[in-house]
Enzyme design. Structure first.
Site, mmCIF file in Angstrom:
data_model
loop_
_atom_site.group_PDB
_atom_site.id
_atom_site.type_symbol
_atom_site.label_atom_id
_atom_site.label_comp_id
_atom_site.label_asym_id
_atom_site.label_seq_id
_atom_site.Cartn_x
_atom_site.Cartn_y
_atom_site.Cartn_z
ATOM 1 N N SER A 1 0.834 -1.207 0.000
ATOM 2 C CA SER A 1 0.000 0.000 0.000
ATOM 3 C C SER A 1 0.864 1.250 0.000
ATOM 4 C CB SER A 1 -0.901 0.022 1.238
ATOM 5 O OG SER A 1 -1.600 -1.191 1.350
ATOM 6 N N VAL B 1 2.284 2.020 -3.372
ATOM 7 C CA VAL B 1 1.279 2.707 -4.193
ATOM 8 C C VAL B 1 1.165 4.180 -3.750
ATOM 9 C CG1 VAL B 1 -1.170 2.796 -4.793
ATOM 10 C CG2 VAL B 1 -0.006 0.582 -4.627
ATOM 11 N N HIS B 2 1.141 4.389 -2.447
ATOM 12 C CA HIS B 2 1.006 5.742 -1.874
ATOM 13 C C HIS B 2 2.172 6.634 -2.316
ATOM 14 C CE1 HIS B 2 0.068 8.806 1.097
ATOM 15 N NE2 HIS B 2 1.223 8.644 1.718
ATOM 16 N N VAL B 3 3.380 6.102 -2.231
ATOM 17 C CA VAL B 3 4.562 6.891 -2.603
ATOM 18 C C VAL B 3 4.541 7.167 -4.104
ATOM 19 C CG1 VAL B 3 7.081 6.831 -2.820
ATOM 20 C CG2 VAL B 3 5.998 6.100 -0.686
#
Lengths: 209, 309
Positions: free
Chosen positions: A164, A167-169
């Protein structure tokens, strides 16, 4: 930066976010060292295997405690609402940088909201299972089957969390302006209108008052 | 001395040095011959220079009460009333079973902290041990113990130091009744057969060898008078195996998870290459009047060129 930029995050929110981020990197790297033999060399970053084993749980607990701050701050803004389902339906367009047919959304898009709730769940699982497998202080309190289950859950939750955050970065690299939003706290009006139109409307409405 | 007989090494994904071929060894413990004298415990602590703290009795003959980082073997006493109403005193020498498929080694995250030698001995290298206790989590027999002093894991080595120079383990050497014997695994199985035949002829119909297949067999085996019920002997597992949760935790899931994380990073990279960043467009940015970066100013120094009209 312009004078009419909108404040998206205040200094406390930003500091809290980055403190959690730093602890995530440290807990993550020390955890990955024990996750797979191919990554055991990461333990050198922490002063060797025993130090990695000693530090990892403390880093994890610190990350969890600070994450509680983020959780409280951002809890309400992450309720799913209005256009969220439609937005997720047009995720394909979002991923192609197309804007037509993508419904306007509030302060957070459903992807960000999903991330928030995944973090809440994985952090809780990591904390509880981590305490059970913390051999030096707690494991003697638990049965072997629970310890085995916790070791499995800890690795599984960590995997979901790392994925996750990747994906966030990436989203922060992809959507120009969002990294700056978390660094300086400010976004341009156009950015706000483009990515979070409902939030922008709300902000401007309040300004007019 | 170079080690050439390691057939499995913890947290190692390539083949360890394993060219040297040796016979598998085994220690056979004939429970029916054991008198519970604890000479094996003493021999173990003498040979290995271990001096456990003196504890407290908890009302049984078990002394110490449990295995510790400094007590690698322990007589466990069970009072069992058989169907005829007679009391049987079952005494089992507990300690590492030296599994062919060791759960401790499977679970260990530190490269080389646990090794399995070609002769079947599973040994801990404490200098590489990080003290996480995953070996405890992986072991189906509840054997490894983490020392309070140095936070390293310890257990029976099967006297690897003695065996590697052709001696039998200290407990075998000292056993006064011959209840513990040591040799090649084949010889020990053969010896067990004779003992089992003898026990059967004396009324123990269910006598048998404990060499559990669930862990691929062990290099410490028991002759049990009640081989149909191993758990009678102070909870010796009936069908020991590496827990499915440990297999799932340390099995194929780990490389797959690693692959997935790598793939996620690559997916991001190629998304950036193919789709590109999402920017607030330039024109939009310039809608707001921008102040020029460099202001034109009258230069402070005026030059005079006489050739110029």
């Amino acid at each position: 930066m312009r004078k009419d930029d909108i404040q998206r995050y205040n200094a406390n929110e930003r500091s809290n976010h980055w403190a959690v981020a730093i602890l995530f990197i440290l807990a993550g790297l020390s955890g990955l060292a024990l996750f797979h033999p191919a990554l055991f060399w990461l333990s050198n970053l922490f002063g060797g295997g025993p130090w990695t084993r000693i530090l990892h749980p403390f880093l994890g607990v610190a990350m969890f405690v600070l994450f509680l701050g983020l959780m409280v701050r951002f809890w309400r803004s992450n309720y799913f609402s209005g256009n969220d389902r439609k937005w997720l339906g047009s995720l394909n367009k979002v991923l192609r940088n197309e804007e037509e047919g993508v419904p306007p959304i509030g302060k957070y898009n459903p992807g960000q909201k999903l991330l928030f709730w995944v973090l809440v769940v994985t952090m809780l699982v990591l904390l509880v299972s981590g305490v059970v497998i913390w051999r030096a202080y707690f494991s003697h309190l638990f049965g072997i089957e629970l310890i085995r289950l916790s070791a499995l859950l800890h690795a599984a939750a960590a995997f979901v969390l790392v994925l996750s955050i990747i994906v966030h970065v990436y989203a922060a690299i992809w959507i120009k302006g969002s990294f700056g939003a978390m660094m300086s706290g400010r976004v341009s009006r156009l950015w706000a209108k483009k990515h979070h139109e409902l939030w922008y409307d709300e902000v401007t409405k309040q300004e007019r008052k | 001395m170079a080690t050439q007989n390691i057939i499995a090494r913890s947290a190692t994904t390539t083949t360890p040095p394993s060219i040297r071929q040796v016979d598998e060894v085994a220690k056979l413990i004939d429970v029916s011959k054991c008198i519970g004298c604890k000479a094996c415990q003493v021999a173990c602590s003498e040979w290995n220079e271990l001096r456990d703290e003196v504890g407290h009795t908890h009302g049984t003959y078990d002394n110490p009460a449990d295995l510790t980082a400094e007590s690698w073997t322990l007589m466990r006493f069970t009072e069992h009333e058989n169907t005829a109403g007679d009391l049987e005193w079952l005494i089992r020498k507990d300690g590492c079973m030296h599994c062919a498929e060791p759960g401790c080694l499977t679970a260990c995250p530190s490269p080389g902290a646990i090794v399995q030698y070609a002769n079947g001995i599973v040994d801990f290298n404490q200098d590489k041990c990080i003290g996480c206790g995953y070996c405890v989590t992986g072991c189906p027999f509840d054997i490894p113990r983490i020392s309070e002093k140095d936070k390293k894991a310890y257990k029976c080595t099967l006297c690897n130091d003695r065996v590697s120079v052709g001696l039998e383990p200290a407990c075998v050497k000292t056993c006064p009744t011959g209840a513990i014997v040591f040799g090649s695994k084949d010889d020990m199985k053969h010896h067990a057969e004779e003992r089992i035949e003898d026990l059967k002829s004396r009324g123990f119909e269910n006598a048998g060898l404990y060499d559990p297949a669930g862990v691929g067999g062990t290099h410490v085996m028991y002759v049990l008078h009640h081989a149909d019920k191993p758990s009678l002997y102070a909870d010796l597992p009936n069908e020991p195996a590496i827990s499915p949760m440990v297999s799932l935790w340390k099995g194929v899931t780990k490389p797959l998870a690693l692959l997935a994380m790598g793939a996620a990073v690559l997916a991001g990279f190629f998304h950036y290459v193919r789709v590109g960043p999402q920017r607030v467009e330039e024109e939009e940015e310039h809608e707001a009047p921008a102040e020029p970066v460099v202001k034109k100013q009258d230069p402070a120094v005026h030059t005079f060129d006489p050739r110029q009209p």
